[in-house]
Design an enzyme around this catalytic site. Sequence first.
Site, PDB file in Angstrom:
ATOM      1  N   HIS A 133       0.861  -1.305  -0.201  1.00 34.63           N
ATOM      2  CA  HIS A 133       0.153  -0.218   0.120  1.00 34.63           C
ATOM      3  C   HIS A 133       0.676   1.184  -0.180  1.00 34.63           C
ATOM      4  O   HIS A 133       2.124   1.165   0.361  1.00 34.63           O
ATOM      5  CB  HIS A 133      -0.869   0.005   1.171  1.00 34.63           C
ATOM      6  CG  HIS A 133      -0.129   0.251   2.550  1.00 34.63           C
ATOM      7  ND1 HIS A 133       0.664  -0.736   2.994  1.00 34.63           N
ATOM      8  CD2 HIS A 133       0.097   1.300   3.372  1.00 34.63           C
ATOM      9  CE1 HIS A 133       1.161  -0.341   4.037  1.00 34.63           C
ATOM     10  NE2 HIS A 133       0.834   0.746   4.446  1.00 34.63           N
ATOM     11  N   ASP A 135       0.746   5.222   1.968  1.00 35.96           N
ATOM     12  CA  ASP A 135      -0.190   5.760   2.987  1.00 35.96           C
ATOM     13  C   ASP A 135      -1.200   6.708   2.824  1.00 35.96           C
ATOM     14  O   ASP A 135      -1.175   7.583   1.542  1.00 35.96           O
ATOM     15  CB  ASP A 135       0.870   6.302   4.142  1.00 35.96           C
ATOM     16  CG  ASP A 135       1.695   5.245   4.719  1.00 35.96           C
ATOM     17  OD1 ASP A 135       1.360   4.393   4.845  1.00 35.96           O
ATOM     18  OD2 ASP A 135       2.832   5.640   4.920  1.00 35.96           O
ATOM     19  N   HIS A 283       4.645   0.285   0.149  1.00 35.64           N
ATOM     20  CA  HIS A 283       5.485  -0.626   0.978  1.00 35.64           C
ATOM     21  C   HIS A 283       4.776  -1.497   1.723  1.00 35.64           C
ATOM     22  O   HIS A 283       3.140  -1.681   1.642  1.00 35.64           O
ATOM     23  CB  HIS A 283       6.012   0.330   2.140  1.00 35.64           C
ATOM     24  CG  HIS A 283       5.204   1.324   2.696  1.00 35.64           C
ATOM     25  ND1 HIS A 283       4.123   2.484   2.124  1.00 35.64           N
ATOM     26  CD2 HIS A 283       4.539   1.004   4.125  1.00 35.64           C
ATOM     27  CE1 HIS A 283       3.571   2.872   3.022  1.00 35.64           C
ATOM     28  NE2 HIS A 283       3.609   2.036   4.075  1.00 35.64           N
ATOM     29  N   ARG A 298       6.218   7.411  13.039  1.00 34.83           N
ATOM     30  CA  ARG A 298       6.057   7.922  11.578  1.00 34.83           C
ATOM     31  C   ARG A 298       5.425   9.185  11.343  1.00 34.83           C
ATOM     32  O   ARG A 298       4.305   9.658  12.299  1.00 34.83           O
ATOM     33  CB  ARG A 298       5.187   6.974  10.912  1.00 34.83           C
ATOM     34  CG  ARG A 298       5.013   7.472   9.289  1.00 34.83           C
ATOM     35  CD  ARG A 298       3.608   6.713   8.767  1.00 34.83           C
ATOM     36  NE  ARG A 298       2.628   7.234   8.766  1.00 34.83           N
ATOM     37  CZ  ARG A 298       1.588   6.516   8.769  1.00 34.83           C
ATOM     38  NH1 ARG A 298       1.494   5.535   7.826  1.00 34.83           N
ATOM     39  NH2 ARG A 298       0.187   7.100   8.690  1.00 34.83           N
TER      40      ARG A 298
HETATM   41 FE   LIG Z   1       1.779   2.187   5.665  1.00 40.03          FE
END
Ligand SMILES: [Fe+2]
Length: 307
Positions: A133, A135, A283, A298
């Site tokens: 996917h 983000d 990723h 993140r």
């Molecule tokens: Fe992700």
Amino acid sequence: MAPYPTLQALLSGRSLAAGPRRGLRRLPEGEESQPYDHITVAPCTSLIGAQISGIDLAEPVTPEVFAELDRALLEFKVLFFRDQHRVTGARHRDFAQMWGELEVHPFLPQGEVAEIVRFEKGAENAGVENVWHADVTWREKPALGSVLRAVEVPEAGGDTCFADMAAAYDFLPEHVKTAIRGRVAVHDFTLPFGIGMDPDKLKEMQEKYPAVEHPVVRIHPRTGRRTLFVNGIFTTHIVGLPEEESEELLKLLFQQASVPEYQVRFKWEAGSIAFWDNRAVQHYAVSDYFPQRRVMERAAILGDRPR
Ligand SMILES: [Fe+2]
């Protein structure tokens, strides 16, 4: 014989011929890689990923270094940094913010600062990010990039894989490129984040973050490259196609990220940081460390509307 493999043959994987992938390219056609004078850049593969050294991200980044990091991000799509032990949550935020305003994620738990999301995985909360996917594609303006920092890593396992979605597009058979030309697809947060959500809360969030349409192939705003922009977590269907056809086509498109020649795989250590161009890669967080702990933080940088 048909000039191109049929959809069925592609889905069965039999059309992927052995031998070199000719024409894999990091940069847009006609562009040459330029030297880096302020950072050390070691490519991880011929296509995607570079390890950056000669830089301490706990210290302010000079304009010269920023310009080279920015250029390297566009060239390699994902940059890796080691031993950044002095980077705190606040410094992490400040570094990411150099690329733009940061997103405050409405669903994921926060770290020590509001713009940092904390992924704390272990026996009680197993890692489920092992689907290819990009983000926050369920937002009108999905993230430009994400900066992910390893706080605590399992003894072994817990790698992250990245795939170059411009290569994934380039190597599609012509008839598939034709089939998706000009198409848009719907992206929705509901599938991963709606699970187990209270129905009233879900309704409220769906009103706040309605499903959005993005082009199946987006043009990268900086490099101009065509990039495959559908993913297995958030994309529900391609608009204007019968359900079955949309599903078949999406399955085929999702599979493209799984081609090893388009990928780089990063082994985390505490203090490692990965910075990826969320417009250019997908990723996959390998979930092979259960029940060990893996704690990551993140920051996601707001991007523009895909076109
Ligand atoms: Fe992700």
